[in-house]
Structures are given as structure tokens and as C-alpha cells.
Design an enzyme around this catalytic site. Structure first.
Site, mmCIF file in Angstrom:
data_model
loop_
_atom_site.group_PDB
_atom_site.id
_atom_site.type_symbol
_atom_site.label_atom_id
_atom_site.label_comp_id
_atom_site.label_asym_id
_atom_site.label_seq_id
_atom_site.Cartn_x
_atom_site.Cartn_y
_atom_site.Cartn_z
ATOM 1 C CD GLN A 159 5.252 4.385 11.374
ATOM 2 O OE1 GLN A 159 5.315 4.798 10.235
ATOM 3 N NE2 GLN A 159 4.363 3.474 11.767
ATOM 4 C CE1 TYR B 67 7.615 0.405 3.172
ATOM 5 C CE2 TYR B 67 6.073 0.369 5.001
ATOM 6 C CZ TYR B 67 6.353 0.648 3.684
ATOM 7 O OH TYR B 67 5.376 1.164 2.867
ATOM 8 N N GLY C 213 -7.126 5.684 11.159
ATOM 9 C CA GLY C 213 -6.392 6.371 10.105
ATOM 10 C C GLY C 213 -7.291 7.084 9.128
ATOM 11 N NE ARG C 214 -8.967 2.955 5.448
ATOM 12 C CZ ARG C 214 -9.910 2.035 5.221
ATOM 13 N NH1 ARG C 214 -10.641 2.101 4.128
ATOM 14 N NH2 ARG C 214 -10.110 1.061 6.084
#
Length: 380
Positions: free
Chosen positions: A111, A183, A347-348
Site C-alpha cells: 500500500q 491522508y 484486518g483485526r
């Protein structure tokens, strides 16, 4: 399966373990590992422990791993422990990581990340370099750093392209552009952080111009076959109600420009994947999540993400002492039956249990480990 399906039938778990093509890249199942910043890479170099961390998840059946955010330039972010995609020792380490993932039968994409204003005014890494963004504003509205000049934007664009070319040379299978969560690329897309009065600011078309230029440069750098993924979100780190696209028509305009520039997959980041993106829409479309809308308006593959298999959104579970219990995958199967996504990023659950995909595949749900906040601090 098509997005237009109105059937109430539910997909089966076996359906999630069918292959899917992202252009020329065949992914063996529908699970991706979502990017998660860990800061376990001293001087920006992935270690043997980081290599093993990714390889374990590839061995356990994750179809496509998307790495944590990776700096593309000397002024991308504040941390000396976030990995970089430049520098000889850094690139050599990435080659070893890619080889390890491939040896386990996995696929992997970095990424590409530039934090823009979220780099802060006092970065640990290269504190002498200015913090640049569209207008010198953070997602919370605070003045931070300064607005980038046209020449500086051209340099940042080239930094993204150079990192993408380095990723291809290192053997990565795809690249992802981080255009979400407030971002740099997202700072251009959102009117709250883009107050420019030149050709990069103003209308949604103008705000999309710089991210599209980055996407085009990356596409040119990696060639026509390599998948270029664009991760986007409505929400920002300091504003969960923010929207870059207030209507499906605006979303089509934004994503259409990025697709025309060379993006071939859209990764729609949400806090809860099952929540409708535009509930005010009429008819069956009102139930579509953000990934479903991305696929509908572009015709391109989409990746969904957000609290898969967990009962708490990340901002709750990531608090000190926080946890999230495992939850059923019924909403996921409903969305897949409607054709809303091609890949589901998790993810988690992969932080807490590297073998989560294998356990789901084998029906070993009772063996899945719940997520605890301290799982973020390990490389298990």
C-alpha cells in the site's frame, strides 16, 4: 451474480473460496488482508519477523495480502519504523518478503502511502523537511504544514510512480494507492481539506485531478497488466460523518476519473461493511454498501472492508483494553450473493488469529480467537 439481483438467497462459505480475476491476476479466494500499520520496521526496513508475519497469513489461505502503509518518499510520514519502498537495504528486504509469501502460495501488494498534513509538524523522520498537503489543513481543520507548490506535487507524483516501479521490480503482484482516511490523496478529494484556488481545487472534478495524475503515473510505471488498487473512504480519521461523494452521481464522477487514469480495482474502506452507503437511494440500490456502489458505477472489481466477523468497529476495539468478539458472516454472505464485492478485506481478525481464513474454510469457528487491543503490539 450481478448487482441487480434482488434475490434474498444467501451465498455459502464455499462461494467465498472460489477464484476471482483482477485483470490478469487470479486470486485463489475472496479474502484479502487489509493494510494495518504496525511500525515494526526499524529504519524503514522489514525484518525477518515481519517477513514471517506476512508469510504465516499467506500459508493460512489469505488470497491477497495488502501490506501496511509504505512510505513512497522522504517526506511521506513521521515514523522511522514504518517501511519504505526506496533505498537499497529496504528494497532487498522487500524482495525476501515477497519471495516468502509466494513460497506459501500467496499474493501480495504494497500500500503506497503519503500522509500529507497528517505527517504533523514535528515528525521524527526527516524533521527538516516540510509537511505538504493541498492546503496545509488536517482532517480536523487545524493548520498543519503548508500547501504544496505545483513543482512539489509533480515530485510527489513521481515518488508514487517510482515506488510502484520498485514494487514491480521486487516481485509484488499488485499495488494499492492509499487514497482514504484523510491522508494526502484523500486530502485532495475532500473539500474540507482542499481549499486550493488553482486547477487542483474547487469542483469535485478539480479535486480529483491530482489523485488521478498519481494513478496515471503509477499505471505508466507498472505497465498495463499489473492491478492498481485505489483505497478510498468517505470518513476521515477525525470525522466519521465526512463524505467526499454526497450522491451516487458524484461517486461515479470521482471513481470514473480514477478508472480512466488507470485504477483497475476499488477498495472501499468503511467502518461496517454491511451499512448502506446511500440509504436515501430508491429501490434495491438503497441496500448497497460502498463497495457495491463502486462496482456498480465503474464496472470494475471492488474490495469491501469493515468489521468483518467482529461485533465492534475498530475505534472501540482499538482502545486500551478493548476487544471485539467474533460475529457471524451472514451479512457478508448476503452481500456476496448480491454481487456487491469481489474480495473482502479483513484486518483485526487476522491480527488476533493468523489462521482465521483457514478456520473459516474448514468450519472451525469455535477455534477462532477474539480480537484484543494488545494484538496490535505483537508480530504473531
Amino acid at each position: 451474480m450481478t448487482l441487480e439481483s434482488t434475490e434474498t438467497g444467501r451465498a455459502t462459505l464455499a462461494d467465498l473460496f472460489t477464484p476471482v480475476d483482477l485483470g490478469a491476476l487470479r486470486v485463489p479466494n475472496r479474502f484479502a488482508m487489509a493494510p494495518m500499520t504496525r511500525e515494526f520496521s526499524p529504519e524503514g526496513t522489514v525484518t525477518d519477523e515481519v517477513i514471517s508475519y506476512y508469510a504465516r497469513r499467506a500459508a493460512a489461505g489469505v488470497g491477497l495480502l495488502i501490506t501496511e502503509g509504505v512510505y513512497v518518499s522522504e517526506d511521506s510520514g513521521p515514523s522511522i519504523r514504518v517501511p519504505r519502498l526506496f533505498g537499497e537495504p529496504q528494497l532487498e528486504a522487500w524482495k525476501r518478503l515477497v519471495e516468502a509469501v509466494h513460497a506459501e502460495g500467496g499474493l501480495i501488494a504494497p500500500q503506497l502511502w503519503h500522509l500529507g498534513a497528517e505527517r504533523g509538524d514535528h515528525p521524527q523522520y526527516n524533521s527538516d523537511l516540510p509537511t505538504l498537503s493541498p492546503s496545509g489543513l488536517s482532517s480536523s481543520g487545524k493548520t498543519r504544514g503548508r500547501a504544496a507548490t505545483i513543482a512539489e506535487l509533480e515530485r510527489i507524483r513521481d515518488d508514487f510512480a517510482r515506488a510502484a516501479a520498485a514494487a514491480k521490480a521486487a516481485g509484488f503482484d499488485a499495488v494499492e494507492l492509499h487514497g482514504a482516511h484523510g491522508y494526502l490523496l484523500d486530502q485532495f478529494l475532500w473539500e474540507g481539506t482542499n481549499r486550493r484556488e488553482d486547477s487542483y481545487g474547487g469542483s469535485l472534478e478539480a479535486r480529483t485531478r491530482f489523485p488521478a495524475e498519481v494513478a496515471a503515473a503509477v499505471r505508466a510505471a507498472v505497465g498495463p497488466e499489473m492491478p492498481v488498487i485505489f483505497r478510498f473512504s468517505q470518513w476521515k480519521s477525525g470525522d466519521y460523518t465526512a463524505r467526499i461523494a454526497k450522491t451516487p452521481a458524484e461517486l461515479e464522477l470521482l471513481l470514473g476519473a480514477l478508472a480512466e487514469a488507470g485504477v483497475s480495482v476499488f477498495h472501499a474502506s468503511t467502518r461496517r461493511h454491511w451499512e448502506p452507503a446511500f440509504p436515501e437511494a430508491e429501490g434495491p440500490e438503497a441496500q448497497l454498501g460502498l463497495a457495491g456502489w463502486a462496482k456498480k458505477v465503474t464496472g470494475l472489481p471492488s474490495i469491501a472492508v469493515g468489521s468483518v466477523g467482529l461485533n465492534q468497529a475498530f475505534q472501540v476495539a482499538f482502545q486500551e483494553g478493548g476487544r471485539a468478539e467474533t460475529a457471524g458472516l451472514e451479512p457478508l454472505l448476503d452481500q456476496f450473493a448480491r454481487g456487491e464485492f469481489d474480495l473482502m478485506a479483513v484486518g483485526r481478525v487476522l491480527l488476533s488469529d493468523p489462521a482465521w481464513v483457514a478456520k473459516v474454510r474448514d468450519g472451525r469457528f469455535g477455534e477462532i480467537r477474539s480480537f484484543h487491543a494488545e494484538d496490535r503490539e505483537t508480530l504473531s
